[in-house]
Design a protein around this motif. Structure first.
Motif, PDB file in Angstrom:
ATOM      1  N   GLU A   9       0.845  -1.186   0.000  1.00 37.56           N
ATOM      2  CA  GLU A   9       0.000   0.000   0.000  1.00 37.56           C
ATOM      3  C   GLU A   9       0.887   1.246   0.000  1.00 37.56           C
ATOM      4  O   GLU A   9       2.005   1.237   0.487  1.00 37.56           O
ATOM      5  N   ASP A  10       0.393   2.341  -0.569  1.00 39.33           N
ATOM      6  CA  ASP A  10       1.164   3.576  -0.647  1.00 39.33           C
ATOM      7  C   ASP A  10       1.638   3.997   0.735  1.00 39.33           C
ATOM      8  O   ASP A  10       0.998   3.707   1.746  1.00 39.33           O
ATOM      9  N   ASP A  11       2.778   4.696   0.764  1.00 35.43           N
ATOM     10  CA  ASP A  11       3.248   5.222   2.037  1.00 35.43           C
ATOM     11  C   ASP A  11       2.208   6.125   2.681  1.00 35.43           C
ATOM     12  O   ASP A  11       2.164   6.296   3.892  1.00 35.43           O
ATOM     13  N   ILE A  12       1.375   6.752   1.861  1.00 39.31           N
ATOM     14  CA  ILE A  12       0.332   7.640   2.382  1.00 39.31           C
ATOM     15  C   ILE A  12      -1.021   7.057   1.984  1.00 39.31           C
ATOM     16  O   ILE A  12      -1.338   6.957   0.803  1.00 39.31           O
ATOM     17  N   ILE A  13      -1.817   6.621   2.979  1.00 40.12           N
ATOM     18  CA  ILE A  13      -3.115   5.994   2.703  1.00 40.12           C
ATOM     19  C   ILE A  13      -4.131   6.491   3.719  1.00 40.12           C
ATOM     20  O   ILE A  13      -3.798   7.043   4.770  1.00 40.12           O
ATOM     21  N   TRP A  14      -5.406   6.260   3.395  1.00 38.33           N
ATOM     22  CA  TRP A  14      -6.482   6.597   4.331  1.00 38.33           C
ATOM     23  C   TRP A  14      -6.602   5.513   5.390  1.00 38.33           C
ATOM     24  O   TRP A  14      -6.417   4.325   5.124  1.00 38.33           O
ATOM     25  N   CYS A  15      -6.922   5.933   6.583  1.00 36.08           N
ATOM     26  CA  CYS A  15      -7.042   4.986   7.693  1.00 36.08           C
ATOM     27  C   CYS A  15      -8.014   3.855   7.386  1.00 36.08           C
ATOM     28  O   CYS A  15      -7.766   2.690   7.697  1.00 36.08           O
ATOM     29  N   ASP A  16      -9.142   4.198   6.768  1.00 35.02           N
ATOM     30  CA  ASP A  16     -10.168   3.190   6.525  1.00 35.02           C
ATOM     31  C   ASP A  16      -9.830   2.271   5.353  1.00 35.02           C
ATOM     32  O   ASP A  16     -10.572   1.334   5.061  1.00 35.02           O
ATOM     33  N   GLN A  17      -8.716   2.558   4.661  1.00 31.92           N
ATOM     34  CA  GLN A  17      -8.303   1.698   3.540  1.00 31.92           C
ATOM     35  C   GLN A  17      -7.119   0.799   3.922  1.00 31.92           C
ATOM     36  O   GLN A  17      -6.608   0.067   3.092  1.00 31.92           O
ATOM     37  N   ARG A  18      -6.691   0.867   5.164  1.00 33.08           N
ATOM     38  CA  ARG A  18      -5.492   0.147   5.575  1.00 33.08           C
ATOM     39  C   ARG A  18      -5.713  -1.369   5.547  1.00 33.08           C
ATOM     40  O   ARG A  18      -6.714  -1.872   6.057  1.00 33.08           O
ATOM     41  N   PHE A  19      -4.744  -2.068   4.931  1.00 38.39           N
ATOM     42  CA  PHE A  19      -4.808  -3.529   4.875  1.00 38.39           C
ATOM     43  C   PHE A  19      -4.131  -4.100   6.116  1.00 38.39           C
ATOM     44  O   PHE A  19      -3.027  -3.689   6.485  1.00 38.39           O
ATOM     45  N   ASP A  20      -4.766  -5.068   6.732  1.00 39.79           N
ATOM     46  CA  ASP A  20      -4.212  -5.699   7.933  1.00 39.79           C
ATOM     47  C   ASP A  20      -4.128  -7.207   7.697  1.00 39.79           C
ATOM     48  O   ASP A  20      -5.149  -7.895   7.667  1.00 39.79           O
ATOM     49  N   PRO A  21      -2.914  -7.753   7.526  1.00 40.65           N
ATOM     50  CA  PRO A  21      -2.787  -9.193   7.247  1.00 40.65           C
ATOM     51  C   PRO A  21      -3.219 -10.066   8.415  1.00 40.65           C
ATOM     52  O   PRO A  21      -3.440 -11.272   8.227  1.00 40.65           O
ATOM     53  N   ARG A  22      -3.348  -9.484   9.610  1.00 44.40           N
ATOM     54  CA  ARG A  22      -3.829 -10.273  10.751  1.00 44.40           C
ATOM     55  C   ARG A  22      -5.295 -10.644  10.591  1.00 44.40           C
ATOM     56  O   ARG A  22      -5.748 -11.652  11.151  1.00 44.40           O
ATOM     57  N   ASP A  23      -6.014  -9.821   9.834  1.00 44.20           N
ATOM     58  CA  ASP A  23      -7.451 -10.058   9.667  1.00 44.20           C
ATOM     59  C   ASP A  23      -7.806 -10.645   8.306  1.00 44.20           C
ATOM     60  O   ASP A  23      -8.761 -11.422   8.186  1.00 44.20           O
ATOM     61  N   THR A  24      -7.053 -10.251   7.275  1.00 42.33           N
ATOM     62  CA  THR A  24      -7.440 -10.583   5.906  1.00 42.33           C
ATOM     63  C   THR A  24      -6.319 -11.338   5.193  1.00 42.33           C
ATOM     64  O   THR A  24      -5.139 -10.989   5.325  1.00 42.33           O
ATOM     65  N   ALA A  25      -6.705 -12.344   4.425  1.00 45.68           N
ATOM     66  CA  ALA A  25      -5.755 -13.084   3.587  1.00 45.68           C
ATOM     67  C   ALA A  25      -6.139 -12.886   2.122  1.00 45.68           C
ATOM     68  O   ALA A  25      -7.326 -12.926   1.768  1.00 45.68           O
ATOM     69  N   LEU A  26      -5.135 -12.664   1.287  1.00 46.49           N
ATOM     70  CA  LEU A  26      -5.334 -12.518  -0.152  1.00 46.49           C
ATOM     71  C   LEU A  26      -5.107 -13.877  -0.793  1.00 46.49           C
ATOM     72  O   LEU A  26      -3.997 -14.403  -0.773  1.00 46.49           O
ATOM     73  N   VAL A  27      -6.141 -14.452  -1.360  1.00 45.53           N
ATOM     74  CA  VAL A  27      -6.086 -15.846  -1.819  1.00 45.53           C
ATOM     75  C   VAL A  27      -6.342 -15.919  -3.320  1.00 45.53           C
ATOM     76  O   VAL A  27      -7.294 -15.318  -3.825  1.00 45.53           O
ATOM     77  N   GLU A  28      -5.489 -16.662  -4.010  1.00 46.77           N
ATOM     78  CA  GLU A  28      -5.691 -16.914  -5.432  1.00 46.77           C
ATOM     79  C   GLU A  28      -6.490 -18.206  -5.610  1.00 46.77           C
ATOM     80  O   GLU A  28      -6.306 -19.173  -4.867  1.00 46.77           O
ATOM     81  N   GLU A  29      -7.363 -18.195  -6.616  1.00 46.34           N
ATOM     82  CA  GLU A  29      -8.181 -19.373  -6.941  1.00 46.34           C
ATOM     83  C   GLU A  29      -8.930 -19.898  -5.713  1.00 46.34           C
ATOM     84  O   GLU A  29      -8.901 -21.101  -5.408  1.00 46.34           O
ATOM     85  N   ALA A  30      -9.567 -18.986  -5.002  1.00 52.81           N
ATOM     86  CA  ALA A  30     -10.329 -19.366  -3.811  1.00 52.81           C
ATOM     87  C   ALA A  30     -11.634 -20.033  -4.249  1.00 52.81           C
ATOM     88  O   ALA A  30     -12.673 -19.382  -4.411  1.00 52.81           O
ATOM     89  N   ASP A  31     -11.595 -21.344  -4.423  1.00 57.44           N
ATOM     90  CA  ASP A  31     -12.730 -22.085  -4.973  1.00 57.44           C
ATOM     91  C   ASP A  31     -13.722 -22.535  -3.895  1.00 57.44           C
ATOM     92  O   ASP A  31     -14.406 -23.542  -4.041  1.00 57.44           O
ATOM     93  N   PHE A  32     -13.780 -21.819  -2.800  1.00 49.64           N
ATOM     94  CA  PHE A  32     -14.760 -22.092  -1.753  1.00 49.64           C
ATOM     95  C   PHE A  32     -15.613 -20.830  -1.592  1.00 49.64           C
ATOM     96  O   PHE A  32     -15.177 -19.712  -1.879  1.00 49.64           O
ATOM     97  N   SER A  33     -16.827 -21.001  -1.134  1.00 43.81           N
ATOM     98  CA  SER A  33     -17.788 -19.888  -1.119  1.00 43.81           C
ATOM     99  C   SER A  33     -17.618 -18.971   0.088  1.00 43.81           C
ATOM    100  O   SER A  33     -17.895 -17.778   0.016  1.00 43.81           O
ATOM    101  N   ARG A  34     -17.176 -19.515   1.189  1.00 38.89           N
ATOM    102  CA  ARG A  34     -17.125 -18.724   2.415  1.00 38.89           C
ATOM    103  C   ARG A  34     -16.025 -17.665   2.331  1.00 38.89           C
ATOM    104  O   ARG A  34     -14.920 -17.928   1.874  1.00 38.89           O
ATOM    105  N   ARG A  35     -16.327 -16.438   2.778  1.00 43.05           N
ATOM    106  CA  ARG A  35     -15.344 -15.357   2.739  1.00 43.05           C
ATOM    107  C   ARG A  35     -15.104 -14.742   4.118  1.00 43.05           C
ATOM    108  O   ARG A  35     -14.172 -13.970   4.278  1.00 43.05           O
ATOM    109  N   GLU A  36     -15.930 -15.083   5.102  1.00 48.19           N
ATOM    110  CA  GLU A  36     -15.751 -14.552   6.446  1.00 48.19           C
ATOM    111  C   GLU A  36     -15.673 -15.713   7.435  1.00 48.19           C
ATOM    112  O   GLU A  36     -16.398 -16.707   7.307  1.00 48.19           O
TER     113      GLU A  36
END
Length: 946
Positions: free
Chosen positions: A805-832
């Protein structure tokens, strides 16, 4: 009678046995510290930092009955077996590693390989019935000159190169005898060269083997039969090495070597200005140590790749070979000339053709073609010495006089050059040769007659001339022996003093004894360290040396580093990669998701400044000041607006002001975020400035600028923050973009916001001295963690954009790897997912196999912070499950609710299949050799009895 024949054979070969014994002793005489093998490392750089740690790990795993497939310790996991640099299957280091400690076995292997280089070339030339002294001298030249010496620090190069004389020996034996067992033997030793771990030298050596087969196929009868049978060596080779060839191929496809530019390919080309080193090897400085008053190397690139020397006293033998009347010399003269042309790389206009040849274009550093040159040089010197010995004094006079004239010309040429640099042409000549003022000073210092780099070569030339003057009148063994001794001294003066050895005490250091690193022993769960500063008293965490202490690190060193890992982390397989370490630490997403708990960085007097540099800032939008391009009341100077009002273009001649400014409303001491996209053409040669500006309001604090290297041909997003400071009352303030550069600059999507800054202190300093600081990552994430959300990404690029993410970003756009995983070919329906109330415990953690027990009340998604790579499999309660590529480079697994045993297991791709092919091929070849030899012995015995 059979015993008498064997005794006769031994008696006839006692001279060969004695010479082989001398070859075994010579490295102990030639190299420093050869009697102190328990306390040093015979080499530096790659030998110390890459091969030896790999060797240590390989032997440690094997002694613990674990196969050396995966390396947990570097790059957040790396395919050890697939890395050529690890030389996993190399027989000599395997045997020595089982017998001796790692450092000692390494040192013994270095000395043994130099001996084998001489022995193998000696035996090869004996096959041509050359004089033993000539063969011995050729072996001496091969083992102690050229790439063999300059690349002692690239030990796998040495391991690989020494086998080619033996390969050629058995091909020559086959050519003379037509006994197929020699093809089998040649193939087996050919595979040793591959397993030795340097694909580049293996490829160059293979070119020599192919040229050898083609040459003898065309100058002797039976072309088709010899050519076809000899080519089977490549078939047998493929079968023997497939066990590692396939894994290496797969790693190559996924590594930074998959695609290379011509610039990369032609790196480290031999500059023609360096040709004097062939006569005066230290004229541009020494290797890694200072000899007397001679400084360290100050020429182009580095000493390991640019310094080269084959001796001065050896050149007469090369010249003699040209006068020898036989067909064999033409092959080696061709290889000598071809390799000499190739070493010049980009300075040779034909070199670009090689860039379009597959395999060859995977390797840079054209100077490594000195290997083929050195092999040909040594063989021709052997031919030349044999010719010199066999010529009677009267017939050899013409050749000897030519050599004396040549050597005298070298001395004369040097003194002419010496006088030239001390007269009116001095400045012009030195600027051409050296250029840099400081380097010119070193060069002039080095050029003195009293300098070691000058007087030793002159002494050697003088003694060589004296020997050949004596030979004009009488030739005998005394002359030959003195010439051999002179050649040894000649090569010794270069090779003995070229590089230093390392003290190896740090290898056996224990972490618990360290005042600085001892706390790492108390950690109970897996974690990683990022060592940006690596010199710690008594320890090294440089490249791969962390392996000795069992510390997992985020970086590492291997020429086949995984490309995806480099893209996501910004870490490259180069000790100098740290230029962007502040950017990496400031981001923290990648540091955290890679299980990095501690970071070791260089210290300065201003620790607070370092911590400020590493602080992560995000922003809260307090309102729009300028939305896109607000052209109302704007002013253009040497700039224009596109008809659709989508872009502003600044263009014109250099040194003329080009500007765009627009009025804005700013308040005292408020922060304003400027966001825009900018592109430039190739003619932009100066900075583009951005500032808040007014008649009485024009301070440097309200400005930032971009240099040409900060911008690109395509649009690049730029964000920065300006603190308005104190704004004069009733001052009309403008936002201004201006430049005095030539060329064309385009700006679009300009936006300015008033913002509040939110800072994140992601690191805590837990240790500091005058050299280093140790930081603890406050966002440390465990090796195995569970996320709340899945965000599907299409490819690596999308994951990279989100993570970086850019050095300068909005607080509400911040990515947190503790909460979210970026997955390729996620062939399952559940997202939460619910990532609380999950218990995970590590049952067993080994390099190739990891076992956990996980209990979850609901379905969960677990991230394993270890490199995603072909060959890994995952099992839940013994049933294979899919591994998802997560966060661009990690492993992710979907786990059902309940209590489960989770297992991750790694084996190189197709290992079972290719291991069967290789092992069965080896067994069949050995069985074939034994059968053919026993049958021939039986036939010979029958003939004797008859």
């Amino acid at each position: 009678m059979v015993k008498e024949i064997k005794a006769g054979i031994l008696k006839r070969n006692w001279s060969d046995i004695l010479i082989i014994f001398i070859f075994l002793i010579l490295p102990f005489v030639f190299f420093k510290d050869s009697t102190n093998l328990n306390s040093v490392i015979l080499g530096m750089r790659d030998s110390e930092q890459v091969f030896l740690p790999y060797h240590y790990l390989k032997m440690d795993l094997l002694k613990n009955f674990e196969l050396p497939f995966w390396n947990n310790y570097i790059f957040s996991g790396f395919p050890l077996f697939s890395s050529p640099s690890a030389a996993i299957l190399y027989p000599i280091t395997l045997i020595l590693g089982l017998l001796f400690p790692a450092a000692l076995s390494f040192n013994i292997s270095v000395l043994i390989h130099y001996s084998l280089a001489g022995i193998f070339l000696y035996l090869f030339l004996r096959e041509y019935k050359l004089n033993r002294i000539a063969c011995f001298t050729a072996g001496l030249i091969f083992m102690f000159s050229g790439s063999m010496i300059t690349h002692r620090d690239h030990i796998t190069m040495l391991y690989t190169m020494i086998w080619f004389p033996l390969i050629l020996l058995f091909l020559e034996k086959y050519r003379r005898s037509k006994r197929i067992e020699f093809i089998f033997l040649s193939s087996i030793f050919y595979s040793f060269s591959f397993f030795a771990g340097n694909p580049q030298m293996f490829l160059y050596g293979s070119m020599v083997v192919l040229l050898y087969i083609i040459f003898y196929s065309f100058i002797y009868n039976g072309i088709q039969k010899y050519f076809l049978f000899s080519l089977t060596i490549f078939l047998f080779l493929f079968l023997l090495i497939s066990i590692q060839l396939i894994p290496i191929y797969i790693l190559t496809k996924n590594s930074i070597r998959e695609v290379s530019s011509y610039t990369f390919f032609s790196d480290f080309s031999f500059n023609p200005k360096l040709l004097p080193v062939l006569i005066f090897p230290f004229i541009f400085g020494t290797g890694s140590q200072v000899i007397q008053s001679v400084p360290k190397y100050f020429g182009p690139w580095n000493s390991a790749e640019m310094l080269i020397y084959f001796g001065i006293s050896t050149i007469p033998l090369l010249i003699f070979s040209f006068f020898r009347k036989n067909k064999h010399k033409f092959l080696w003269i061709f290889i000598l000339c071809l390799s000499f042309i190739l070493v010049f790389g980009r300075y040779n206009p034909l070199y670009k053709i090689l860039y379009y040849i597959p395999l060859i274009n995977k390797f840079r550093i054209s100077t490594r073609h000195w290997f083929e040159f050195g092999l040909a040089f040594s063989i021709l010197a052997g031919f030349g010495f044999d010719h010199f010995i066999n010529l009677n004094t009267r017939k050899s006079k013409k050749s000897i006089i030519s050599i004396i004239v040549f050597l005298s010309t070298v001395i004369t040429g040097f003194f002419i050059f010496y006088l030239t640099v001390n007269n009116g042409l001095k400045d012009r000549l030195l600027n051409f040769l050296i250029g840099n003022a400081d380097k010119i000073k070193y060069f002039l210092q080095n050029l003195k007659i009293t300098s070691y780099s000058i007087y030793v070569p002159l002494v050697i030339i003088t003694f060589t001339i004296i020997l050949f003057v004596v030979a004009l009148f009488k030739k005998n063994k005394v002359i030959y022996i003195f010439l051999v001794l002179l050649i040894f001294f000649d090569l010794f003066f270069f090779g003995h003093f070229l590089d230093k050895n390392r003290d190896n005490s740090y290898i056996s250091s224990n972490l618990e004894d360290s005042e600085i690193l001892g706390f790492l022993e108390d950690e109970e769960i897996p974690f990683r360290v990022l060592p940006i500063s690596y010199e710690i008293p008594g320890y090294k965490l440089y490249a791969n040396t962390n392996i000795y202490y069992g510390i997992d690190i985020t970086d590492g060193h291997d020429p086949m580093q995984l490309e995806d890992y480099g893209i996501i982390t910004g870490i490259r397989s180069d000790p100098g990669w740290g230029i962007d370490w502040k950017k990496l630490l400031r981001n923290n997403n990648i540091i955290a998701m890679l299980n990095t708990k501690y970071i070791i960085i260089p210290n300065t007097d201003e620790q607070s400044e370092i911590m400020d540099d590493l602080r992560k800032s995000t922003y809260i939008n307090k309102g729009v000041v300028l939305d896109h391009m607000n052209y109302e009341n704007c002013e253009f100077i040497n700039s224009r607006l596109l008809l659709d009002e989508s872009e502003v273009i600044l263009s014109g001649e250099r040194d003329k002001l080009k500007s765009y400014k627009v009025p804005i409303q700013v308040d005292d001491n408020k922060d304003y975020l400027i966001s825009l996209y900018i592109s430039i053409d190739e003619n932009v040669n100066g900075a583009v400035h951005f500032d808040f500006y007014g008649t009485n309001y024009d301070r440097a604090e309200q400005e930032f600028y971009l240099d040409p290297e900060d911008m690109e041909r395509s649009y690049k997003k730029i964000t920065n923050v300006i603190d308005a400071g104190l704004v004069p009352d009733d001052e009309e303030v403008y936002f201004r973009i201006f430049t005095y550069s030539g060329g064309e600059c385009r700006i679009k999507d300009l936006e300015i916001y008033e913002v509040d800054i939110v800072d994140y202190d992601n690191y805590k300093a837990i240790y500091g001295d005058e050299n280093i600081m140790i930081l603890e990552n406050q966002n440390f994430m465990p090796r195995f963690y569970f996320v709340k959300d899945i965000q599907e990404v299409s490819d690596l690029k999308q994951a990279e954009e989100i993570l970086w993410e850019d050095d300068i970003i909005w607080c509400d756009q911040r990515f947190d790897p503790r909460d979210t995983a970026l997955v390729e070919e996620a062939d399952f329906s559940r997202r939460e997912f619910d990532n609380v109330n999950i218990e995970a415990s590590i049952i067993d953690y080994k390099n190739n196999n990891v076992v956990l027990e996980v209990e979850s009340k609901n379905e969960a998604f677990m991230v394993f912070s270890d490199n995603y790579y072909t060959g890994w499999k995952s099992y839940i309660d013994g049933k294979e499950t899919k591994i998802y590529k997560t966060n661009g480079i990690l492993k992710g697994v979907l786990i059902p609710e309940g209590l489960h045993k989770i297992e991750f297991s790694y084996s190189p791709p197709y290992f079972k299949l290719v291991s069967v092919i290789s092992l069965s091929s080896f067994i069949l070849l050995v069985a074939g050799i034994i059968f053919l030899v026993m049958r021939r012995k039986k036939m010979d015995k029958t003939k004797i009895l008859k």
